[in-house]
Design a protein around this motif. Structure first.
Motif, PDB file in Angstrom:
ATOM      1  N   CYS A   1       0.860  -1.188   0.000  1.00  0.00           N
ATOM      2  CA  CYS A   1       0.000   0.000   0.000  1.00  0.00           C
ATOM      3  C   CYS A   1       0.892   1.232   0.000  1.00  0.00           C
ATOM      4  CB  CYS A   1      -0.902  -0.010   1.231  1.00  0.00           C
ATOM      5  SG  CYS A   1      -1.833   1.523   1.502  1.00  0.00           S
TER       6      CYS A   1
ATOM      7  N   THR B   1      -4.970 -13.033   2.954  1.00  0.00           N
ATOM      8  CA  THR B   1      -6.229 -12.637   2.327  1.00  0.00           C
ATOM      9  C   THR B   1      -7.342 -12.526   3.360  1.00  0.00           C
ATOM     10  OG1 THR B   1      -6.724 -14.947   1.796  1.00  0.00           O
ATOM     11  CG2 THR B   1      -5.600 -13.648   0.109  1.00  0.00           C
TER      12      THR B   1
ATOM     13  N   THR C   1      -2.836  -5.957   6.263  1.00  0.00           N
ATOM     14  CA  THR C   1      -3.269  -7.294   5.845  1.00  0.00           C
ATOM     15  C   THR C   1      -2.416  -8.417   6.416  1.00  0.00           C
ATOM     16  OG1 THR C   1      -1.894  -7.427   3.859  1.00  0.00           O
ATOM     17  CG2 THR C   1      -4.006  -6.282   3.656  1.00  0.00           C
TER      18      THR C   1
ATOM     19  N   HIS D   1      -7.305 -10.977   6.095  1.00  0.00           N
ATOM     20  CA  HIS D   1      -7.336  -9.624   6.669  1.00  0.00           C
ATOM     21  C   HIS D   1      -7.425  -8.543   5.606  1.00  0.00           C
ATOM     22  CE1 HIS D   1      -6.699 -11.119  10.666  1.00  0.00           C
ATOM     23  NE2 HIS D   1      -5.527 -11.639  10.376  1.00  0.00           N
ATOM     24  N   ARG D   2      -7.717  -8.939   4.379  1.00  0.00           N
ATOM     25  CA  ARG D   2      -7.816  -7.947   3.305  1.00  0.00           C
ATOM     26  C   ARG D   2      -8.845  -6.869   3.674  1.00  0.00           C
ATOM     27  NH1 ARG D   2      -8.748 -11.029  -1.627  1.00  0.00           N
ATOM     28  NH2 ARG D   2      -6.506 -11.000  -2.042  1.00  0.00           N
ATOM     29  N   GLY D   3      -8.415  -5.608   3.612  1.00  0.00           N
ATOM     30  CA  GLY D   3      -9.315  -4.504   3.925  1.00  0.00           C
ATOM     31  C   GLY D   3      -9.406  -4.154   5.389  1.00  0.00           C
ATOM     32  N   PHE D   4      -8.681  -4.854   6.269  1.00  0.00           N
ATOM     33  CA  PHE D   4      -8.751  -4.564   7.704  1.00  0.00           C
ATOM     34  C   PHE D   4      -8.191  -3.176   8.000  1.00  0.00           C
ATOM     35  CE2 PHE D   4      -6.341  -4.450  11.739  1.00  0.00           C
ATOM     36  CZ  PHE D   4      -7.399  -4.542  12.638  1.00  0.00           C
ATOM     37  N   MET D   5      -8.961  -2.365   8.708  1.00  0.00           N
ATOM     38  CA  MET D   5      -8.530  -1.030   9.127  1.00  0.00           C
ATOM     39  C   MET D   5      -8.508  -0.991  10.650  1.00  0.00           C
ATOM     40  SD  MET D   5      -7.930   0.861   6.406  1.00  0.00           S
ATOM     41  CE  MET D   5      -7.957   2.532   7.048  1.00  0.00           C
TER      42      MET D   5
ATOM     43  N   PRO E   1      -4.881   0.252   5.313  1.00  0.00           N
ATOM     44  CA  PRO E   1      -5.214  -1.133   5.655  1.00  0.00           C
ATOM     45  C   PRO E   1      -3.985  -1.900   6.115  1.00  0.00           C
ATOM     46  CG  PRO E   1      -5.218  -0.823   3.276  1.00  0.00           C
ATOM     47  CD  PRO E   1      -5.058   0.533   3.879  1.00  0.00           C
TER      48      PRO E   1
END
Length: 465
Positions: free
Chosen positions: A47, A96, A92, A98-102, A90
């Motif tokens: 990211c 996969t 991670t 935790h994809r998108g975990f904020m 994010p």
């Protein structure tokens, strides 16, 4: 500007920024442009936070113009491994699931970097869950010294980005060698601190008693300055050690008075000749610099390195209890195998592993009462290719040998500094490490600075970049 500055040492860049000769905004823009140009082939960033990085750079520039300097890191662009929580990006952990975990808050080390005024460029790619292999559905970083060669273990993105001039330094983690392997592979200096020296709050866990958070940079001085920013007690992590002054201004960049232990059998058994030559060059520099080489006998590392995967697996099974086995289909094969092995191990067998670890820790403590440091390779293989590593997959003894110089000191918690010690005939980097007493990060970095004061291995950069 980009062509002149992206390979500067972090502290040299800091001096330029604090003197007003370089703008934090300009250097951040230059590195963001370099990332856009090169990282499509290198895959080091998971990211890139261009907008927030530029906002941090503008804030740093405004504060410095008012005469407010927060630290030597103020306005310096760096990056962090993608297992540290960041509330504005994010996280991670190379998975996969935790994809998108904020995260709702920053990891303690990220918060400390921000408080110091560092500019966070983004999050760096890593192996799945910080174990050995990248998730099959996610890109893996490519070693800028040669794409066919290993980029290191889980902190590979941190190694690649720093080596390629896509940040001035990075944070990584090391559970069995994951700071030291990518440091060696990418011609960097990396520090696995004493366990507990740096807070683990807000870092996705692989194995709680083996995980270490530490810095990766282009030289030992930069590593020490970065450590001084992130180290110290954290009320959010009860296992973190009391704060301690690292005495940075008073560190003598020499080996005078230092006793360095060398076990010639341990250093040569199964170790490639190129690495042995690199270690010999380090020994020559120690002698020339006024240090004393002391013959020692290392405690047997075979049990702790053979046990490491099962030791780690039990703790990883607990760390992933909420999602494994309920979401096992979303895991890659390596992390699944690790967790399955941990779940199957009996309590009696795990106790045997713990007793062997306690014995080894005590033996290393006793040895380090006789010397200040111990010299070792990072790995037995010089710049291994992915093809070579694939050949190790079905051979437990070969895997043990790969981690025999790194994983034992995750088990014991002793600090280790990895640093460049030369190149293969093909021009690929080689790494050595110093192992020290618990709490001796200052001495380790002093030794690294002593080597780097009279050598130029660490000043070499990947060709063509």
């Amino acid at each position: 500007m980009e062509n002149e500055l992206h390979y500067l040492d972090m502290f040299d860049m800091s001096l330029l920024i604090r003197s007003g000769r370089v703008s934090p905004v300009d250097i951040t823009q230059a590195l963001l442009a370099r990332i856009e140009k090169l990282d499509g082939a290198l895959n080091s960033y998971a990211c890139v936070a261009a907008e927030s990085a530029l906002a941090q750079a503008r804030q740093a520039e405004a504060e410095l113009m008012r005469g407010k300097c927060r630290s030597p890191l103020h306005g310096v662009p760096i990056a962090v491994k993608d297992l540290f929580w960041t509330k504005d990006m994010p996280t991670t952990a190379g998975t996969t699931i935790h994809r998108g975990f904020m995260a709702q808050e920053d990891a303690t080390v990220v918060a400390r970097l921000k408080e110091a005024g560092a500019v966070i460029l983004g999050k760096l790619r890593m192996t799945e869950g910080a174990f050995a292999i990248h998730h099959p559905d996610l890109p893996a970083p490519n070693n800028p010294w040669g794409a066919a060669h290993w980029a290191g273990a889980s902190s590979s993105g941190s190694g690649v980005a720093t080596a390629a001039g896509l940040c001035f330094a990075a944070l990584g983690t090391d559970t069995g060698g994951s700071i030291r392997f990518p440091a060696a592979a990418n011609n960097l200096t990396g520090l696995k601190p004493t366990w507990g020296r740096v807070s683990r709050f807000g870092a996705f866990e692989l194995a709680a008693s083996l995980d270490h958070v530490g810095p990766m940079a282009r030289n030992a001085k930069d590593v020490l300055f970065l450590l001084s920013t992130i180290a110290g007690h954290d009320p959010k992590d009860s296992t973190s050690l009391p704060s301690a002054c690292l005495e940075i201004p008073g560190i003598d960049e020499s080996f005078k008075g230092l006793r360095v232990g060398v076990d010639e059998v341990w250093l040569s058994d199964g170790v490639d000749p190129a690495i042995q030559r690199g270690l010999q060059q380090i020994m020559d520099l120690i002698r020339q610099g006024g240090g004393k080489l002391v013959r020692v006998e290392m405690p047997d590392t075979r049990a702790v390195s053979s046990n490491w995967e099962r030791h780690c697996g039990v703790q990883t099974a607990l760390a992933h209890e909420a999602s494994y086995p309920s979401r096992a289909a979303e895991y890659g094969p390596a992390l699944s195998r690790l967790i399955d092995g941990g779940r199957e191990l009996s309590g009696v067998d795990y106790q045997r592993i713990l007793l062997a670890a306690q014995w080894f820790t005590g033996e290393v403590d006793a040895l380090l009462n006789e010397v200040d440091l111990v010299l070792a390779p990072v790995q037995p293989h010089a710049a291994p290719t992915y093809e070579q590593l694939a050949g190790l997959a079905s051979d437990p003894e070969a895997n043990r040998r790969l981690i025999q110089f790194t994983s034992p000191f995750n088990v014991s918690g002793h600090p280790c500094l990895s640093l460049p010690c030369g190149f293969t005939e093909q021009g690929l980097p080689l790494g050595a490490q110093f192992i020290g007493k618990k709490g001796s990060e200052g001495t380790l970095c002093r030794a690294g600075m002593a080597v780097q004061r009279v050598s130029d291995w660490h000043k070499q950069h990947p060709p063509g970049l």
